[in-house]
Scaffold this active site. Structure first.
Site, PDB file in Angstrom:
ATOM      1  CG  HIS A 101      -0.656   0.649   2.299  1.00 37.97           C
ATOM      2  ND1 HIS A 101      -0.641  -0.607   3.304  1.00 37.97           N
ATOM      3  CD2 HIS A 101      -0.282   1.367   3.009  1.00 37.97           C
ATOM      4  CE1 HIS A 101      -0.082  -0.132   4.188  1.00 37.97           C
ATOM      5  NE2 HIS A 101       0.078   1.348   4.767  1.00 37.97           N
ATOM      6  CG  ASP A 138       0.460  -3.949   3.036  1.00 42.07           C
ATOM      7  OD1 ASP A 138       1.173  -3.948   1.875  1.00 42.07           O
ATOM      8  OD2 ASP A 138       0.167  -3.534   3.706  1.00 42.07           O
ATOM      9  CB  SER A 181       2.905   2.071   6.498  1.00 40.34           C
ATOM     10  OG  SER A 181       1.694   1.544   7.065  1.00 40.34           O
TER      11      SER A 181
END
Ligand code: ARG
Ligand code: GLU
Length: 675
Positions: free
Chosen positions: A50, A186, A610
């Site tokens: 992402h 991810d 992240s």
């Protein structure tokens, strides 16, 4: 140190050492928002899918849909440049509080204070020693009580190397977002390119892979509940030291307003996306962006209530006053909470109004976004003149044009109506005139989308390229723009001044409160996150989301198959992955017959973490951080070790996908894997 007691073998010099190579030389801020880590001597980066999403999307076409099918460069030559993308290394950190606050007195006028601080900062940026290719950043800590200088290097030639298909990288999409159990791969892979001296350079075909003296070893020894781990990255923003009134206001007033608004927008999108595949494709990324914080705020408000965070903060405040008295600190500390209460009561309406404005004109609708940008361009001309207008025209034009990609006027019009109706209904009375209140939004929307230049890319582009005078004249005559301009003016002339004058006062008080907390604490409290490099550590651990339910901390490929819905846009699984699962072809990454996918830990993380490396007690990479659990998302305001958990992808799943799914042995061979 507590870390050692928890089993870590890492010393503080292993983690950060300005004189020698240390782990900080292998952690980067990825494109200003996320984190990434260096995993080979040739500048290879791991981060989240992402985080790389828009880059992956920008290279995708109908024939080569890398979002859908994944992308794997088979040689350096096939690695794809990404204009504008950059990564940041932090080489040195030093405290500069005295230098930043030089000449500042407590009782000075706030604006004077600000301007002196800014001057000092500018001076330091210019004069602190650094190499030619380095930059200095100054950041405030503890609400302005301390300042640190960061010596950083920004590398600007970053190329896409690999990405799994969305059915792996974004498996579970919005339904699983912020949730456990989770099963998503991810991750995405990039590489830093540098000039011949290994220094930062703009993209050039002559650039070479960055040579990294420090990079992460990767451990495939496996993990288990109870293990120590460490997250190293760039958390964006936390507010652990807000007074109880502020938290109360956020969860009872501000969050519900934003949640209601976004929910309405999402419902409109959903209606269209459900029935039309083209629209679904166009709006998936927008939907995901809007849904991400919508869902987070719901979790946050629930978590604050469930953990009784407001009551606990009130108890903390009582204790604070007691200590202030006991330690004979400045008596003004004793009335700090009355002042907070008073200011937060005053800021309630401006804060609400500002949120309605920002959500309506800036975040959720393309037509309204354009009206705001046009306004800013017009203002630029009025205040700075035609040269500035011309200088900035290109920038505005490209931003405005980008609102026409993945754009469906019909969908946008429905969202416009929804937002505007809510705006007229909910905007605090002080910021809305009687006349606007009684407008027929349905009628207006129909008119504007049919005839306003704001809905016409070609005409709008042409107009912006005209000479500024002509631009102003025609835009003023546009019915849609003329109508919306009034709201925008109210924002800039009323809402924003009200808001910022109170915000300044609150910030000043918050700084004071923070200094009091420091004085009354037995050891230095942890500073709030501010997008600077830092560590957070924890234990691999499950949690109890509600009575009689326990979540185990490790998920497996088996669970991907349990969630599999053929053809679904969130839960489809690639045929090849199913085959690998059925063959149990997991070696050498797992020898237990199960392939781990994600795992949970008790590290305190936030947005910006992240892509952060999850590191074991030896300093080797065991995973990549990518999310938090829903029940614990209030940790930005109030961290509760019982239910706040961060979510990581197991590094073994990533290697398994690169090796067995993508057959990209070139990358596997580049890595330093410890068995
Ligand atoms: N919740 C994660 C974060 O805050 C992932 C967001 C990306 N995924 C999504 N469905 N929007 O960034
Ligand atoms: N997904 C978040 C990010 O992009 C991390 C999750 C969180 O907010 O902790 O930074």
């Amino acid at each position: 140190m507590e870390m050692q007691e928890m089993g870590s073998k890492l010393t503080s010099k292993d983690i950060y050492d300005p004189e020698n190579l240390s782990l900080n030389d292998a952690v980067i801020q990825f494109n200003g928002g996320c984190t990434g880590e260096i995993v080979s001597s040739h500048g290879l980066i791991f981060t989240n899918h992402h985080c790389g999403y828009s880059a992956i999307q920008s290279h995708s076409t109908f024939e080569h849909n890398y979002i859908k099918d994944g992308f794997w460069a088979k040689s350096y030559k096939e690695e794809l440049p990404n204009p504008g993308m950059y990564v940041t290394f932090v080489r040195k950190i030093q405290e500069v509080t005295d230098k930043v606050l030089k000449g500042v007195q407590d009782n000075m006028d706030e604006n004077l204070k600000k301007s002196i601080i800014q001057k000092n900062i500018n001076y330091l940026i210019k004069t602190l020693p650094k190499k030619k290719w380095q930059e200095i950043q100054i950041k405030s800590f503890y609400d302005g009580n301390k300042f640190y200088a960061f010596t950083v290097e920004n590398y600007k030639d970053i190329r896409l190397v690999g990405a799994p298909p969305s059915s792996i990288g974004k498996f579970g999409a919005d339904t699983d977002n912020w949730m456990w159990p989770r099963h998503s791969g991810d991750f995405s892979i990039f590489r830093i390119y540098a000039d011949k001296n290994n220094h930062p350079a703009e993209y050039s075909p002559d650039n070479v892979p960055y040579h990294a003296d420090k990079y992460f070893r990767i451990s495939i020894k496996g993990i288990k509940a109870g293990d120590f781990f460490l997250i190293y990255g760039f958390p964006g923003r936390t507010q652990e030291y807000l007074p109880s009134f502020a938290v109360e206001q956020k969860v009872n007033i501000i969050n519900p307003a934003r949640i209601e608004l976004r929910e309405k927008v999402l419902n409109v999108m959903d209606q269209f996306m459900k029935n039309n595949d083209t629209i679904k494709l166009e709006y998936t990324a927008k939907y995901a962006r809007i849904a991400n914080y919508w869902k987070k705020w719901i979790g946050e408000s629930q978590g604050i209530n469930k953990t009784k965070a407001v009551e606990r903060k009130k108890a903390f405040e009582k204790e604070f006053i007691k200590k202030v008295q006991e330690q004979n600190l400045d008596p003004s500390y004793r009335i700090i909470f009355n002042e907070f209460q008073n200011l937060y009561n005053q800021i309630k309406n401006p804060e609400l109004a500002r949120n309605y404005f920002v959500e309506t004109f800036y975040l959720n609708n393309d037509f309204l976004k354009r009206s705001l940008m046009i306004y800013q361009l017009e203002k630029l001309y009025e205040t700075e003149g035609k040269d500035e207008f011309k200088k900035n025209r290109e920038k505005f034009l490209s931003r405005i044009q980008s609102t026409f990609s993945n754009y469906n006027p019909q969908v946008d019009q429905e969202i416009f109506k929804t937002l505007l109706k809510l705006y007229l209904e909910k905007m605090p009375a002080k910021y809305l005139d009687e006349e606007s209140k009684n407008k027929n939004v349905e009628e207006l929307a129909k008119q504007f989308y049919a005839s306003s230049i704001l809905n016409n890319k070609k005409a709008l582009t042409k107009l912006i390229n005209k000479n500024p005078k002509k631009f102003i004249k025609s835009i003023e005559n546009d019915n849609g723009y003329a109508f919306l301009k009034k709201f925008i003016q109210t924002y800039y002339n009323k809402i924003s001044p009200d808001y910022y004058s109170l915000r300044d006062k609150i910030n000043k008080l918050q700084k004071k409160y923070m200094s009091g907390i420091i004085k009354t604490s037995s050891r230095m409290p942890l500073p709030d996150a501010n997008s600077t490099l830092r560590i957070s550590y924890g234990i691999i651990k499950g949690y109890e989301p509600r009575d009689a339910v326990y979540y185990f901390p490790i998920s497996h490929l088996r669970g991907v198959l349990e969630k599999y819905i053929p053809g679904d846009y969130e839960f489809d699984v690639p045929a090849k992955l199913i085959q690998l699962y059925e063959k149990k072809d997991f070696k050498p990454y797992s020898t237990s017959g199960e392939m781990p996918v994600n795992f949970l830990g008790s590290a305190h993380t936030t947005g910006g973490n992240s892509g952060s490396p999850a590191i074991n007690k030896e300093g080797d990479l065991i995973g990549i951080n990518f999310d938090r659990v829903w029940e614990g998302t209030m940790s930005d305001l109030y961290y509760d070790k019982k239910i706040s958990r961060n979510i990581m992808v197991d590094i073994r799943y990533i290697l398994f996908i690169i090796d067995k799914f993508a057959n990209n042995q070139r990358l596997i061979n580049e890595l330093d894997i410890v068995h």
